[in-house]
Each structure stands twice: as C-alpha cells, then as structure tokens.
Design a protein around this motif. Structure first.
Motif, PDB file in Angstrom:
ATOM      1  N   ALA A  97       0.871  -1.198   0.087  1.00 14.01           N
ATOM      2  CA  ALA A  97      -0.020   0.047  -0.150  1.00 14.01           C
ATOM      3  C   ALA A  97       0.920   1.090   0.112  1.00 14.01           C
ATOM      4  O   ALA A  97       0.629   2.304  -0.701  1.00 14.01           O
ATOM      5  CB  ALA A  97      -0.908  -0.067   1.205  1.00 14.01           C
ATOM      6  N   ILE A 100       2.096   1.814  -3.586  1.00 16.99           N
ATOM      7  CA  ILE A 100       1.136   2.307  -4.475  1.00 16.99           C
ATOM      8  C   ILE A 100       0.942   3.818  -4.150  1.00 16.99           C
ATOM      9  O   ILE A 100       1.147   4.700  -5.056  1.00 16.99           O
ATOM     10  CB  ILE A 100      -0.261   1.697  -4.260  1.00 16.99           C
ATOM     11  N   ASP A 113      -2.128   1.865 -10.480  1.00 21.59           N
ATOM     12  CA  ASP A 113      -3.454   1.223 -10.696  1.00 21.59           C
ATOM     13  C   ASP A 113      -3.576  -0.250 -10.816  1.00 21.59           C
ATOM     14  O   ASP A 113      -4.344  -1.154 -10.184  1.00 21.59           O
ATOM     15  CB  ASP A 113      -4.337   1.560 -11.865  1.00 21.59           C
ATOM     16  N   GLU A 116      -2.555  -1.580  -7.395  1.00 21.74           N
ATOM     17  CA  GLU A 116      -3.662  -2.070  -6.748  1.00 21.74           C
ATOM     18  C   GLU A 116      -4.613  -2.993  -6.664  1.00 21.74           C
ATOM     19  O   GLU A 116      -5.111  -3.530  -6.042  1.00 21.74           O
ATOM     20  CB  GLU A 116      -4.411  -0.437  -6.649  1.00 21.74           C
ATOM     21  N   GLY A 119      -2.873  -6.230  -6.118  1.00 18.15           N
ATOM     22  CA  GLY A 119      -2.460  -6.241  -4.397  1.00 18.15           C
ATOM     23  C   GLY A 119      -1.252  -7.346  -4.468  1.00 18.15           C
ATOM     24  O   GLY A 119      -0.034  -7.136  -5.282  1.00 18.15           O
TER      25      GLY A 119
END
Length: 612
Positions: A97, A100, A113, A116, A119
């Motif tokens: 996270a 990102i 993108d 995300e 993952g």
C-alpha cells in the motif's frame, strides 16, 4: 600450486560479511536486503529494507529525486516480497500500500492502478487459480492505455505460470517482458525477467540462448546476489556444452560473489561445480580446496546436508591419495552420522573409509568398515547398496586367500542383489563374483551362477560385461579342469572384447587361451596363438612382450632352443624400445595384478597365469 588453487585460497581468505555492519545509505541497505533475501533470511531482508526506508525521503511530487525514489520503491518491493514469503500478510499488504502511494505521488498512475488491482499477487509466486485474475487485469489496464512496461508486470507472472506448466513457448513472452522493461527504463524488473529467461532456456537445453540472456543481465547494474546467480547459470550452461574452462571460470565468479554476500547455499553449489571440474582436469589440489570451501560455507549455513559435502571432501582426498587426511574426515563423519541415527548415510561414509583403509594396507580395518556399512545399508532397507558392501568385503577376503569368508560375503551379496528390484545393475555383478569364487574353490555350481550372470549381461546388451563375464567363465573352467572348454570360452570372450572395443581385454583373453594350450600338451597350437597375438597386438608393449615370452617357453618345451631364443630376444628388445621411448623402465606393467572391488581378479597380460 595452480592459478585456480590460488584464486580459491583468495576467496577462502576473503572476510565474510559482518552481520552487524550498517551500510552508509539506502542503496547499501537495498543491496543487503537483496543478499539476505537470496540467503533465504527473510527476517534479515525485512530488517535491512526497513532500515533503508528510514534513510529514504518520502517523494513529494513527480519532480522528486528519481534515484532516491527508485531505491525506495525497490525497498518497499523487497519488503512486501519477503514478508509474503514469511507469512506476514499484514506487513506485506502495508508495504504494498505504501508503494502504491509513492507511485501515485510520483505520477506513475498506471503502475499504481495495476498494483492496486493485483495487490500482493505481484510480490509472490502466482498460484494456478489466479490465471484469470492476471488475464483480467492485463485486459483492463491495456484498455486503459497502460504502457508496455506496466502491462509486463501482469504478463510476466502469466508467462512464468505457463512455463512451469510445460509450455516452453512462454519463454517468448518472457523475452517480450524483458524488452518492455528495458524500453521503460526499469533495469531491476528487466533483470528479474532475464534471470527467469536464462533459467528457462537452460532447463530446456537451449544453452546458447540462456547464455545470451545471462550476458544481457550482467550488462545491467544489478545487485551482487543476482550477479552470482546468473554467473551460476552461465557455469551450468558451459558445463552442459562441454566447455570446462569457461564453466569453471563462471563458477569461480559465482563462488566469489556468493561467498562475499553470505549466500551460503549458492556458494556450496558453486564450489561443488568448481571441485568437480577441477577433479576431472586432475587438479586435485584445487578440487580439495573447493570442497573445503563448500564444507565451510555449508557449516556456516548450518545446512542439514552438510554431511554430504563433507563426504565429498573425504572422497576427493581419497581420490588424491591423501589417505590420512581422508581417513580423518571420514572417521569423524561416520561417528557423527551414527550418533544421529543416520545409518544409511553413515554406511556411505563407511564405504569410502573402507577404501581409504585398504589403500593403507590395513585390510582388517577395511573389512570391518565394509561389514559395518553392509549392516547399516541392510538396516536401512537398501539391499543393493548392502550387496555392494558385501562385494567389497568379499573381494578383500579373496585377495587375503580366505575362501570360506569370501564365499559367505559373495553369497550374501547375491541374496541381497536378488532382493534389490529397484537396483537391477548389482545382480549380474554379484553373480559374477560369486560364481567365480565358487569355481575357484572347486565347486562346479559356480559355472551355473556365471551362466546366469552372462544371461543377464546379454539381456542388458552390455557389450563389455558380456565379454568380461565370459572371460571369467573361461578362467573358472580352467580352475575346474575343463581345459578344452576354457580355451573356447576365452576365445569367445576375446571376440566379445573386440566388439566392445577393448583391445587390451581381447589380448588378455587370447593370452589366457594360449597359456591353457601350453599347459595341456598342445604346444603347436599354443605357439601359433602366441604368434598371432604378437602380430595383432604389436602396438602394445605388454601384450607383445607376454606373447613373445610365452612363445619362447613353448618353443623351448618343443625342443626348439634357437627359435625360443629369438622369441625371447624379441620380447626383451620390445622392453628396451619402450624404455627408450618413455624415458622410464615400466615393463613391470606386464606382471602387475588387477585389484577390482567386484570380485574379478583376472590377470593382465604377462602374469604367470596368462602367459604361463
């Protein structure tokens, strides 16, 4: 001392990585994180990545320092990967996270993108059921206009999955990913794709393509651990291609890097390859040094299989005839393995120890080692290996002229070999040894046993064993008093040796046939055969000498002293010529006896039994 040995001593003497050393900057911590990850020290890699991130400023916008930002993104990628491997899903998700967020701040929206969307899947090996997820992500982000180097993040795991399922055309996709990363100026991602590609080509037997991928990777600025891995790929490829010099050079480069970075398992593999190539090149000192490095690295890594590396060192010392050093290594290894209840592994070490002791002419100690090995193998259910241990013990006892004990071992070896259905190669060898020993003891059932050995050799199509077993049958027939049959069997064996392209074996068998003829009042036939052997084996000093000496003795027994002297003079002249050509007097080769561990004690040309 060879240049290779000197280089290995230099590697061995290089200070090992200091576990308490702290790199000066974030890039140094990234390098250390990679090295710890390659060493399978996931916790250490995570700590190094965290330490590097503490020295890396958060990006504040698209114009942030690109070098620092790339280092930070790589640190977060390593952290997410090793925490996934360590089962720390929450920590991996947090690192992903944060990565990102950095990508968005840097304006790399398409990559953010995609990451995300997928993952943690991007930071571990994909699972078979995730193919659809990757394909959907690829289609979605391609439609959104993501550049090729971003789409490669989804294409790469798909290609890896396809290749591991047996689709070698996936390597073309891996090549495409590597090219996309190159065009997108992402050298670390490019190097990862190239390493997969090099391994894939090597696995598929396309060594030249693997070498091209490896060289392209080495041209990039990548971490030392990855460089070591790709040097090892190159070493393996050159080894498969039959390029020992290149293979050895690449393996030494890998060893130096693995040792310097503390990647113990890789260092063991590289050292083992160097040792094997050096041994094949008869550079025993270098081979021993390489195995010592392998042992040192395995012990530092506390690997379970360290015993196998120590056994390899003991065997190398044995091959180099460093018997006292080999004994020291092997004895301590046997004690260690037996104390741990590793009876099968201890038995393997005992087999080598037995050979070591035998070479020191400590026959009783060697016999005890092989008997202990046999017991260990039997206890472990390894019938074939147990049979071989009994064969070694039996051969030793046959040399010691203890026929009863010899027969016991050969009999037991045969019983075990019959039970070793998963190890069929040992049965004909056991039958061969047992049959010969029975015949030598005066028991004609040995011929039946030898007949079974010959049948098995014929079924397997093993040309040399077909010849050798028939040669032994000839000698067994002679031991039992069947002279005519012995001559016929010896000549049949000679023909088989010629088929197997073993001219020395053929000559030995022919000399034996001539010897039997000379001992059974068939002097004229013996003389003709000795002349034929001398003519056919003129290029072999040992065979020519033995044939001429045998001829001289036969002619003398036939009352032809002048011709006998001519034959003896020719024999002696052949030795003188050989001495002048070689610069040394080694004519004794024609009178030495063989010393095989499979129970075959057929004499070479020129021995008393062969030449008469």
């Amino acid at each position: 001392m060879s240049a290779l040995t000197q280089r290995l001593h230099g590697i061995s003497g290089t200070p090992q990585p200091d576990p308490l050393a702290a790199p000066a900057d974030a890039r140094g911590w990234l390098e250390l994180a990679y090295e710890r990850a390659y060493s399978e020290d996931h916790e250490g890699a995570a700590r190094a990545a965290q330490a590097g991130l503490e020295l890396t400023p958060e990006p504040t916008g698209p114009d942030a320092d690109p070098s620092a930002s790339e280092v930070g993104l790589s640190l977060l990628g390593v952290l997410a990967s090793v925490q996934q491997l360590d089962g720390n899903t929450a920590g991996a998700d947090a690192a992903a996270a944060r990565r990102i967020s950095w990508l968005r701040t840097l304006g790399r929206t398409h990559q953010a993108d995609l990451e995300e969307h997928l993952g943690g899947l991007l930071f571990r090996e994909p699972r078979p059921g995730e193919t659809a997820v990757l394909q959907a992500a690829l289609a979605t982000h391609a439609a959104a206009g993501a550049p090729a180097h971003v789409l490669a993040d989804a294409r790469l795991p798909l290609a890896v999955m396809r290749f591991e399922e047996g689709d070698e055309q996936a390597l073309e996709e891996l090549q495409g990913c590597a090219d996309a990363y190159r065009d997108g100026s992402r050298p670390e991602s490019e190097s990862g794709a190239l390493l997969y590609l090099a391994h894939g080509h090597a696995k598929g037997g396309r060594q030249q393509l693997a070498l091209e991928a490896a060289d392209r990777l080495l041209a990039l600025d990548v971490n030392r651990a990855m460089r070591a891995a790709v040097w090892m790929v190159k070493a393996s490829c050159h080894h498969e291609l039959g390029h020992p010099v290149e293979a050895q050079g690449c393996a030494v480069e890998a060893l130096a890097l693995y040792s310097a970075t503390g990647v113990r398992r890789g260092a063991v593999s590289a050292a083992a390859l160097v040792a094997n190539i050096a041994s094949a090149d008869l550079d025993q000192e270098a081979a021993i040094t390489a195995w010592r490095i392998a042992v040192e690295q395995a012990e530092r890594g506390e690997f379970e299989e360290t015993w196998a590396v120590r056994l390899a060192l003991g065997n190398q010392l044995l091959e180099a005839e460093e018997f006292l050093l080999a004994e020291e290594v092997l004895e301590s290894l046997c004690a260690l393995l037996e104390a741990r209840g590793r009876h099968d592994d201890a038995a393997r070490a005992l087999m080598s120890l037995g050979h070591c002791l035998r070479h020191q002419e400590r026959e009783e100690d060697a016999l005890l080692a092989w008997e202990r090995a046999a017991a260990g193998f039997e206890r472990s259910g390894l019938a074939g290996d147990a049979a071989r241990a009994h064969l070694s013990a039996g051969t030793l006892l046959s040399d010691a002229e203890d026929p009863a004990a010899c027969l016991r071992h050969f009999s037991r070896a045969t019983e075990l070999a019959r039970a070793a259905e998963d190890d069929p190669s040992v049965l004909p060898v056991a039958l061969h040894a047992y049959g010969h020993a029975l015949a030598e003891s005066g028991d004609p059932t040995g011929l039946t046993v030898l007949g079974e050995a010959i049948e098995l050799a014929d079924e397997d199509g093993a040309d040399w064993h077909q010849a050798d077993f028939r040669d032994t049958r000839a000698r067994s027939l002679w031991a039992l008093g069947y002279a005519t049959e012995a001559v016929a069997a010896a000549l049949e064996a000679a023909d088989r040796f010629k088929v197997a392209e073993d001219t020395d074996g053929a000559g030995n068998a022919e000399l034996f046939a001539a010897h039997v003829l000379s001992q059974t009042e068939r002097g004229d036939e013996a003389a003709r055969m000795y002349r034929l052997i001398a003519a056919e084996h003129r290029g072999s000093v040992a065979h020519f000498y033995a044939a001429q000496r045998g001829l001289a003795e036969v002619l003398l027994s036939l009352g032809l002293p002048v011709q006998a002297k001519e034959a003896a003079d020719l024999a002696n002249r052949s030795l003188v010529e050989a001495q002048e050509a070689d610069g040394q007097a080694d004519g004794q080769d024609a009178t030495d006896s063989t010393d095989d561990d499979d129970g075959d004690d057929n004499p070479p040309p020129g021995s008393a039994e062969t030449a008469g």
